[in-house]
Scaffold this motif. Structure first.
Motif, PDB file in Angstrom:
ATOM      1  N   GLY A  28       6.239   1.893   1.833  1.00 38.41           N
ATOM      2  CA  GLY A  28       5.952   0.747   2.010  1.00 38.41           C
ATOM      3  C   GLY A  28       4.262   0.365   1.879  1.00 38.41           C
ATOM      4  O   GLY A  28       3.427   0.356   1.432  1.00 38.41           O
ATOM      5  N   PRO A  29       4.541  -1.036   1.822  1.00 38.91           N
ATOM      6  CA  PRO A  29       2.891  -1.870   1.524  1.00 38.91           C
ATOM      7  C   PRO A  29       1.555  -1.264   2.397  1.00 38.91           C
ATOM      8  O   PRO A  29       0.277  -1.182   2.066  1.00 38.91           O
ATOM      9  CB  PRO A  29       2.973  -3.287   1.949  1.00 38.91           C
ATOM     10  N   GLU A  30       1.528  -0.855   3.646  1.00 42.59           N
ATOM     11  CA  GLU A  30       0.788  -0.161   4.725  1.00 42.59           C
ATOM     12  C   GLU A  30       0.540   0.921   4.547  1.00 42.59           C
ATOM     13  O   GLU A  30       0.259   1.721   5.610  1.00 42.59           O
ATOM     14  CB  GLU A  30       1.331  -1.205   5.802  1.00 42.59           C
ATOM     15  N   GLY A  31       1.423   1.873   4.083  1.00 42.76           N
ATOM     16  CA  GLY A  31       1.206   3.149   3.328  1.00 42.76           C
ATOM     17  C   GLY A  31       0.219   3.509   2.971  1.00 42.76           C
ATOM     18  O   GLY A  31      -0.560   2.845   2.355  1.00 42.76           O
ATOM     19  N   GLY A  32      -0.054   5.277   3.715  1.00 44.24           N
ATOM     20  CA  GLY A  32      -1.695   5.812   3.524  1.00 44.24           C
ATOM     21  C   GLY A  32      -1.200   6.179   1.373  1.00 44.24           C
ATOM     22  O   GLY A  32      -0.362   6.739   1.206  1.00 44.24           O
ATOM     23  N   GLN A  33      -2.341   7.031   1.527  1.00 43.49           N
ATOM     24  CA  GLN A  33      -2.137   7.756   0.304  1.00 43.49           C
ATOM     25  C   GLN A  33      -2.681   9.751   1.408  1.00 43.49           C
ATOM     26  O   GLN A  33      -2.687   9.652   3.021  1.00 43.49           O
ATOM     27  CB  GLN A  33      -3.985   8.395  -0.175  1.00 43.49           C
ATOM     28  N   VAL A  34      -1.506  10.611   0.593  1.00 46.89           N
ATOM     29  CA  VAL A  34      -1.468  11.905   0.883  1.00 46.89           C
ATOM     30  C   VAL A  34      -2.333  12.536   0.090  1.00 46.89           C
ATOM     31  O   VAL A  34      -2.450  12.867  -1.110  1.00 46.89           O
ATOM     32  CB  VAL A  34      -0.160  12.274   0.535  1.00 46.89           C
ATOM     33  N   LEU A  35      -3.081  13.686   0.513  1.00 43.05           N
ATOM     34  CA  LEU A  35      -4.330  14.402   0.685  1.00 43.05           C
ATOM     35  C   LEU A  35      -3.325  15.859   0.316  1.00 43.05           C
ATOM     36  O   LEU A  35      -3.138  16.106   1.307  1.00 43.05           O
ATOM     37  CB  LEU A  35      -5.316  14.430   1.538  1.00 43.05           C
ATOM     38  N   PHE A  36      -3.118  16.784  -1.129  1.00 41.78           N
ATOM     39  CA  PHE A  36      -3.182  17.566  -0.983  1.00 41.78           C
ATOM     40  C   PHE A  36      -3.907  18.688  -1.532  1.00 41.78           C
ATOM     41  O   PHE A  36      -5.543  18.474  -2.234  1.00 41.78           O
ATOM     42  CB  PHE A  36      -1.724  17.419  -2.466  1.00 41.78           C
ATOM     43  N   THR A  37      -4.338  19.968  -1.306  1.00 40.45           N
ATOM     44  CA  THR A  37      -5.819  20.761  -1.703  1.00 40.45           C
ATOM     45  C   THR A  37      -4.621  21.688  -2.326  1.00 40.45           C
ATOM     46  O   THR A  37      -4.040  22.787  -1.829  1.00 40.45           O
ATOM     47  CB  THR A  37      -6.394  21.466  -0.553  1.00 40.45           C
ATOM     48  N   ALA A 456      10.514  -9.063  -3.084  1.00 44.46           N
ATOM     49  CA  ALA A 456      10.062  -7.906  -2.330  1.00 44.46           C
ATOM     50  C   ALA A 456      10.121  -7.955  -1.116  1.00 44.46           C
ATOM     51  O   ALA A 456      10.134  -9.106  -0.432  1.00 44.46           O
ATOM     52  CB  ALA A 456       8.815  -7.465  -2.897  1.00 44.46           C
ATOM     53  N   GLY A 457      10.104  -6.769  -0.423  1.00 46.26           N
ATOM     54  CA  GLY A 457       9.767  -6.612   1.277  1.00 46.26           C
ATOM     55  C   GLY A 457      11.475  -7.426   1.752  1.00 46.26           C
ATOM     56  O   GLY A 457      10.807  -7.610   3.052  1.00 46.26           O
ATOM     57  N   GLY A 458      12.450  -6.086   0.831  1.00 42.20           N
ATOM     58  CA  GLY A 458      13.466  -6.662   2.094  1.00 42.20           C
ATOM     59  C   GLY A 458      14.652  -7.288   1.722  1.00 42.20           C
ATOM     60  O   GLY A 458      15.633  -7.327   1.719  1.00 42.20           O
ATOM     61  N   THR A 459      14.240  -8.306   0.885  1.00 38.00           N
ATOM     62  CA  THR A 459      15.185  -9.579   0.595  1.00 38.00           C
ATOM     63  C   THR A 459      16.313  -8.759  -0.117  1.00 38.00           C
ATOM     64  O   THR A 459      17.558  -8.975  -0.066  1.00 38.00           O
ATOM     65  CB  THR A 459      14.884 -10.370  -0.503  1.00 38.00           C
ATOM     66  N   VAL A 499      15.938   0.612   4.962  1.00 37.21           N
ATOM     67  CA  VAL A 499      14.503   0.256   3.740  1.00 37.21           C
ATOM     68  C   VAL A 499      13.265  -0.755   4.511  1.00 37.21           C
ATOM     69  O   VAL A 499      12.202  -0.141   3.972  1.00 37.21           O
ATOM     70  CB  VAL A 499      14.656   0.393   2.608  1.00 37.21           C
ATOM     71  N   PRO A 500      14.170  -1.824   4.733  1.00 38.62           N
ATOM     72  CA  PRO A 500      13.409  -2.839   5.392  1.00 38.62           C
ATOM     73  C   PRO A 500      12.899  -2.327   6.812  1.00 38.62           C
ATOM     74  O   PRO A 500      12.044  -3.222   7.279  1.00 38.62           O
ATOM     75  CB  PRO A 500      14.135  -4.445   5.709  1.00 38.62           C
ATOM     76  N   ARG A 501      13.474  -1.734   7.219  1.00 38.56           N
ATOM     77  CA  ARG A 501      13.152  -0.798   8.954  1.00 38.56           C
ATOM     78  C   ARG A 501      11.876  -0.111   8.346  1.00 38.56           C
ATOM     79  O   ARG A 501      10.722  -0.449   9.463  1.00 38.56           O
ATOM     80  CB  ARG A 501      13.943  -0.839   9.518  1.00 38.56           C
ATOM     81  N   GLN A 502      11.936   0.176   7.386  1.00 34.06           N
ATOM     82  CA  GLN A 502      10.703   0.909   7.181  1.00 34.06           C
ATOM     83  C   GLN A 502       9.014   0.492   6.701  1.00 34.06           C
ATOM     84  O   GLN A 502       8.595  -0.023   7.192  1.00 34.06           O
ATOM     85  CB  GLN A 502      10.573   1.488   6.262  1.00 34.06           C
ATOM     86  N   ILE A 503       9.387  -1.129   6.218  1.00 32.58           N
ATOM     87  CA  ILE A 503       8.480  -2.198   5.730  1.00 32.58           C
ATOM     88  C   ILE A 503       8.085  -2.484   6.894  1.00 32.58           C
ATOM     89  O   ILE A 503       6.834  -2.618   7.092  1.00 32.58           O
ATOM     90  CB  ILE A 503       9.270  -2.805   4.775  1.00 32.58           C
ATOM     91  N   TYR A 504       8.805  -2.616   7.425  1.00 36.91           N
ATOM     92  CA  TYR A 504       8.207  -3.627   9.405  1.00 36.91           C
ATOM     93  C   TYR A 504       8.107  -2.592   9.910  1.00 36.91           C
ATOM     94  O   TYR A 504       8.132  -2.910  11.298  1.00 36.91           O
ATOM     95  CB  TYR A 504       9.208  -4.446   9.319  1.00 36.91           C
ATOM     96  N   SER A 505       8.131  -1.876  10.347  1.00 35.10           N
ATOM     97  CA  SER A 505       8.301  -0.632  11.257  1.00 35.10           C
ATOM     98  C   SER A 505       6.797  -0.539  11.689  1.00 35.10           C
ATOM     99  O   SER A 505       7.001  -0.994  13.626  1.00 35.10           O
ATOM    100  CB  SER A 505       7.821   0.676  10.967  1.00 35.10           C
ATOM    101  N   HIS A 506       5.749  -1.380  11.857  1.00 36.18           N
ATOM    102  CA  HIS A 506       4.551  -1.462  12.042  1.00 36.18           C
ATOM    103  C   HIS A 506       5.091  -3.094  13.535  1.00 36.18           C
ATOM    104  O   HIS A 506       4.011  -3.381  13.664  1.00 36.18           O
ATOM    105  CB  HIS A 506       3.098  -1.300  11.593  1.00 36.18           C
TER     106      HIS A 506
END
Length: 630
Positions: A28-37, A456-459, A499-506
């Protein structure tokens, strides 16, 4: 018999749920980065779903099978890896719930397991059949009319855009893609850079799919990664950059015009025919004299080759292999420049752009093998020096050959940006491919035109959910048995809303407002209205300056009030872009095919355990040297 265990749907769902929990962190648009080592201590920071999934060390065969399906889909379409996992998990949960409900209602305890597996497999097969046979018609009726056609020249079917806003829709489509891959900071810059790259390689009077495919096929030779600079330093450079340095002294910058030959082999004298033997003499003195004579003869041969090249005006030799020191020395004396060990991709691109044919026999070099260059000079990019060539421009050539320089502070950032740009080109290639052939039109359904986009955005999911529910109601009241199973439409309709539920999960209230407002707008209009709003340069798609906090009254809904109320930044706080309908359709088909394949598996055989035991046993036998063991 090899040890194994029965594969239950719960096991499949558990494996997919673990993958889902990983990708949701960057969704989603507010998802973050994932760090792998890694074990070496190297860190990888990414938002790319396929990079995250392939970096996992998966032991369960089901998880590896799912990642392989996602990887194949991402390689073809360039997008949708995180949504793939999300839809897959949602559909598996719904199949599990429905199979449990149907089994508990109609079977005894002893036959529940077999009936449960059969029901789940039947649902998966019905879903796949629906996707292959009816889903395109549902999308054509319920989604396409509310979208718009994307054009690379910058105009749509409805509104002609001014010249200074060329490719504005393509930029919005790319910005939405890069937002989910690289984040908000660089999405606009990368979308503009990609549009500029594709515009430079646009062939005259050709479909966008042709130059999209050309850039995708030649992307390894078209881009150069430069480490140690900000991403904003990425740009386009005229001509082609060959990722090798000159083997001979570099040419002077004032010596611009040049002629080049692409040589695929090793320049050496042809000594003998097949089956012949070179005799160097019997005694040591005769042998030494023969070697000296051979050396002098080979030098004369190489000198004749250099002279022949000079007669043709050749001053640059691009070689696929490393040449001898004698040839390099003779070329340096003749003021000829040699570039060794050029990759096959770069030589192929050079041949396409120059029109010269590569040659493998030094005696068969003719004028058609000679390429005319406007310049050939060294170029320093970061810590490396490369060869920079420019091609002779003709009036018949409409493209402007250029190379893409991708900058980043580290190798991981440059690799991520390069992968995102190539995936964006693949996404555009998929977006411009029509879903249905122009001669295939069933039941009066409009054909999927190339370049169809939706906000975009679940339309897309909201519209498809509404269309699937309507299709299911029509199936339940229709006497036509070819309409399909209403339960399948209902199941898929509920799954796409994940999909839109996760986009607007916050912001859960925004999910309900957006869905309700869109449905109200559709119900109050008897004819489709495009949801792709094109305002002035300062306006965003699907965005107005309305501040209303109340939904429109029943019967008074309009597209304008829908945009003002439900899609305004006050509620969504998202800079919405565009999504490709073709990419969404291909994603749904890939997910349904993956589910059908997963539920066809009955058992998992652990062959690696037996092989490891046998290997250890053979190693023990070999170390002991025993002949009594079987």
């Amino acid at each position: 018999m090899l040890p194994g265990n029965h594969l239950h749907l719960k096991d499949v769902l558990q494996s997919v749920s673990v993958l889902e929990s990983v990708v949701l962190r960057s969704f989603g648009p507010e998802g973050g980065q994932v760090l792998f080592t890694r074990d070496t201590g190297q860190a990888m920071l990414s938002r790319s779903g396929i990079h995250i999934l392939t970096a996992l060390r998966l032991k369960h065969p089901v998880a590896r099978m799912v990642v392989e399906c996602v990887s194949k889909h991402s390689t073809l379409s360039g997008d949708g890896s995180k949504t793939f996992i999300l839809l897959l998990a949602s559909l598996l949960r719904m199949i599990h719930s429905k199979a449990c409900k149907d089994t508990d209602a109609s079977h005894t305890y002893n036959s529940k397991d077999a009936s449960y597996a059969a029901t789940a497999r039947h649902l998966a097969e019905e879903l796949l059949a629906f996707g292959l046979e009816e889903l395109d018609d549902v999308i054509a009726l319920g989604v396409i009319p509310y979208g718009d056609r994307l054009s690379w020249e910058g105009y749509s079917q409805k509104i002609q855009l001014p010249a200074h806003r060329n490719n504005v829709c393509a930029q919005k489509l790319l910005a939405s893609f890069y937002h989910s891959r690289l984040g908000r900071t660089h999405c606009d810059f990368m979308s503009n850079l990609t549009c500029e790259l594709l515009t430079s390689w646009k062939f005259k009077h050709s479909q966008p799919t042709l130059f999209f495919q050309f850039v995708n096929d030649n992307f390894p030779a078209l881009h150069t990664a430069v480490v140690g600079f900000p991403v904003s330093c990425s740009n386009l450079i005229e001509g082609q950059i060959i990722h090798r340095d000159f083997a001979t002294p570099c040419p002077q910058t004032d010596k611009q015009p040049a002629k080049a030959v692409v040589f695929l082999g090793y320049l050496q004298p042809k000594l003998l025919n097949a089956g012949e033997v070179l005799e160097l003499g019997c005694g040591e003195q005769e042998k030494e004299t023969s070697i000296i004579q051979f050396k002098a003869w080979s030098e004369r041969f190489l000198a004749s080759i250099i002279a022949n090249l000079q007669c043709l005006g050749v001053s640059v030799l691009l070689s696929a292999v490393k040449q001898s020191a004698a040839l390099i020395a003779l070329a340096a004396q003749a003021d000829m420049f040699i570039v060794e060990c050029v990759s096959e991709d770069e030589l192929s691109l050079f041949a396409q752009l120059s029109g010269a044919k590569p040659v493998s026999d030094c005696w068969t070099i003719k004028p058609e093998h000679v390429a005319t260059l406007t310049f050939c000079r060294p170029i320093v990019l970061g810590a490396h020096r490369y060869v920079h060539v420019g091609f002779h421009s003709e009036e018949s050539v409409s493209i402007r050959p250029c190379s893409l320089v991708i900058c980043g502070l580290g190798e991981g950032q440059t690799d991520q940006s390069a992968g995102a740009i190539q995936d964006a080109v693949r996404m555009l290639l998929t977006a411009w491919e029509p879903i249905l052939n122009t001669d295939h039109q069933t039941h009066g359904v409009p054909v999927f035109e190339s370049g169809c986009v939706i906000p975009a955005g679940g339309t897309f999911e909201f519209l498809l959910n509404h269309a699937l529910l309507r299709h299911g109601r029509n199936c339940s009241v229709s006497v036509d048995t070819n309409m399909g199973d209403p339960a399948v439409s209902q199941l898929l309709a509920n799954a796409v809303l994940s999909v839109p539920r996760q986009i607007y999960s916050h912001r859960p209230r925004c999910f309900l407002r957006a869905q309700t407002g869109l449905l109200t707008c559709i119900q109050n209009y008897s004819h489709p209205v495009s949801l792709v709003h094109k305002g002035d340069d300062n306006s965003n798609l699907m965005q107005c300056q309305g501040n209303s906090e109340h939904p429109p009254e029943e019967g008074k809904g309009s597209m304008h009030s829908y945009r003002e109320t439900y899609m305004s930044p006050k509620y969504l706080m998202l800079n919405l872009g565009l999504e490709s309908v073709s990419c969404k359709y291909q994603l749904l088909l890939a997910v349904l095919q993956c589910i059908s394949s997963l539920l066809q598996v009955d058992a998992v055989l652990h062959t690696h355990t037996l092989l490891c035991k046998q290997s250890r046993r053979l190693a023990t036998i070999s170390s002991e040297g025993s002949e009594d063991e079987d």
